[in-house]
Write a protein that holds these residues in place. Structure first.
Motif, short mmCIF file in Angstrom:
data_model
loop_
_atom_site.label_atom_id
_atom_site.label_comp_id
_atom_site.label_asym_id
_atom_site.label_seq_id
_atom_site.Cartn_x
_atom_site.Cartn_y
_atom_site.Cartn_z
N PRO A 107 -2.87 9.74 5.18
CA PRO A 107 -1.46 9.67 5.67
C PRO A 107 -0.47 10.17 4.57
CG PRO A 107 -2.72 7.52 5.90
CD PRO A 107 -3.22 9.24 4.81
N GLN A 108 0.46 10.73 5.80
CA GLN A 108 2.29 10.76 4.49
C GLN A 108 2.55 9.95 3.40
OE1 GLN A 108 2.48 14.46 4.27
NE2 GLN A 108 3.67 14.78 3.23
N ASP A 109 2.95 9.11 3.89
CA ASP A 109 3.40 7.74 3.35
C ASP A 109 2.48 7.52 1.99
OD1 ASP A 109 1.14 7.00 5.09
OD2 ASP A 109 2.55 4.84 5.77
N HIS A 110 1.22 7.33 2.26
CA HIS A 110 -0.21 7.32 1.51
C HIS A 110 0.40 7.99 0.22
CE1 HIS A 110 -2.22 4.07 3.83
NE2 HIS A 110 -1.18 3.63 3.93
N LEU A 111 0.12 9.31 1.05
CA LEU A 111 0.02 10.78 -0.08
C LEU A 111 1.51 10.31 -0.77
CD1 LEU A 111 -1.36 13.25 -1.03
CD2 LEU A 111 0.89 14.46 0.52
N VAL A 112 2.92 10.22 -0.83
CA VAL A 112 4.17 10.13 -1.66
C VAL A 112 3.83 8.34 -2.30
CG1 VAL A 112 6.37 9.40 -1.18
CG2 VAL A 112 5.33 11.20 0.21
N TRP A 153 -8.21 1.18 -5.23
CA TRP A 153 -7.87 1.23 -4.15
C TRP A 153 -6.57 2.15 -3.83
CZ3 TRP A 153 -6.41 -2.91 -8.76
CH2 TRP A 153 -7.04 -4.04 -8.18
N GLN A 154 -6.81 3.30 -4.07
CA GLN A 154 -6.37 4.49 -3.02
C GLN A 154 -6.66 4.94 -1.77
OE1 GLN A 154 -6.18 8.27 -4.59
NE2 GLN A 154 -8.31 7.83 -6.07
N THR A 155 -5.91 5.31 -1.02
CA THR A 155 -6.05 6.16 0.43
C THR A 155 -7.65 6.12 0.35
OG1 THR A 155 -3.66 6.16 0.72
CG2 THR A 155 -6.02 6.61 2.36
N LEU A 156 -7.78 7.50 -0.59
CA LEU A 156 -9.44 8.17 0.14
C LEU A 156 -10.09 8.34 -1.73
CD1 LEU A 156 -9.06 10.40 2.11
CD2 LEU A 156 -9.98 8.40 2.70
N VAL A 157 -10.76 7.61 -2.35
CA VAL A 157 -11.67 7.76 -3.37
C VAL A 157 -12.67 8.65 -3.49
CG1 VAL A 157 -12.52 6.39 -5.36
CG2 VAL A 157 -10.86 5.39 -4.16
N LEU A 158 -13.19 9.95 -4.36
CA LEU A 158 -13.90 10.61 -4.31
C LEU A 158 -14.35 9.61 -5.43
CD1 LEU A 158 -11.99 13.53 -3.86
CD2 LEU A 158 -13.81 12.51 -1.38
N TRP A 159 -15.48 10.70 -5.77
CA TRP A 159 -16.02 10.78 -7.35
C TRP A 159 -16.10 11.40 -8.42
CZ3 TRP A 159 -20.60 7.28 -7.65
CH2 TRP A 159 -21.69 7.06 -6.36
#
Length: 234
Positions: free
Chosen positions: A142-147, A199-205
């Motif tokens: 999402p754009q707002d989450h990226l900002v 808690w960020q939108t997408l968490v990778l390893w």
């Protein structure tokens, strides 16, 4: 004027007759006292008598007194110099002891940890930014989450730079004020590292590895900062 006697045969006056001293005269001259050559006799003056010697006595005493006073003044100056050298050596010793105590109060492990954290910081921010770009390209981000994530990442960088500056300044100057400010800023950056970890939108390893390492460094910094502040205050 007496008339010259003329020799009846030659017509010339007789040669002068030189009289040689007798043995008794030579003995009397040899036994005569020897007259020493002194400055008074060379200048045509008589040698010093009893009155002159008595007059020379006070002069000798005054010269001896002046020499004694000069020697006493030199002794006093030498004593003053010794005292000043002792004071200066004591001041240097006290200064060296103070420097050693100050060096003991400053936390070397904390300074080394900040150096390690500063070396890891470019890798963390560059890796997290590249991961955000990758997630935007691969996943539906999402754009707002990226900002929000980019803003929090920039805020984390500013807080960490300020905390590192105040922390190093307080540690080297042995001031608990800048160290307290650095501790508050470290706590804020630790919370942001925990956000990127959980808690960020997408968490990778890769996010988890970078954020966990960053959070561990912040926790260690906070612990050493509290110990150093306690040492400065006590």
């Amino acid at each position: 004027m007496f008339p010259r006697r003329i020799h009846p045969r030659l017509g010339f006056p007789p040669p002068p007759v030189r009289k040689y001293p007798s043995a008794a005269g030579r003995t009397s001259r040899a036994s005569a006292p020897v007259r020493l050559s002194t400055p008074e006799t060379r200048l045509g003056r008589a040698p010093l008598g009893a009155g002159a010697k008595m007059a020379e006595g006070p002069r000798t005493e005054r010269s001896q007194e002046a020499a004694g006073i000069a020697a006493g003044g030199g002794g006093k100056m030498a004593a003053v110099r010794r005292v000043m050298s002792n004071v200066c050596s004591g001041h240097r010793l006290q200064t060296s002891v103070e420097v050693q105590v100050a060096w003991k109060l400053s936390s070397v492990p904390l300074q080394m940890l900040w150096w390690l954290s500063g070396a890891f910081r470019p890798l963390y921010f560059l890796g997290t930014l590249l991961l955000l770009v990758y997630k935007c390209q691969v996943f539906s981000y999402p754009q707002d989450h990226l900002v929000l994530d980019v803003g929090l990442l920039m805020t984390m960088g500013v807080l960490e730079t300020a905390g590192l500056y105040y922390g190093a300044k307080g540690n080297l100057m042995e001031a608990e004020g800048p160290l307290a400010v650095s501790l508050l800023l470290t706590a804020g950056t630790a919370l942001l590292a925990a956000y990127f970890l959980c808690w960020q939108t997408l968490v990778l390893w890769a996010d988890m590895a970078l954020s966990a390492t960053r959070l561990t460094l912040h926790v260690l910094e906070a612990m050493l900062q509290m110990v150093t502040i306690a040492a400065f205050v006590s």
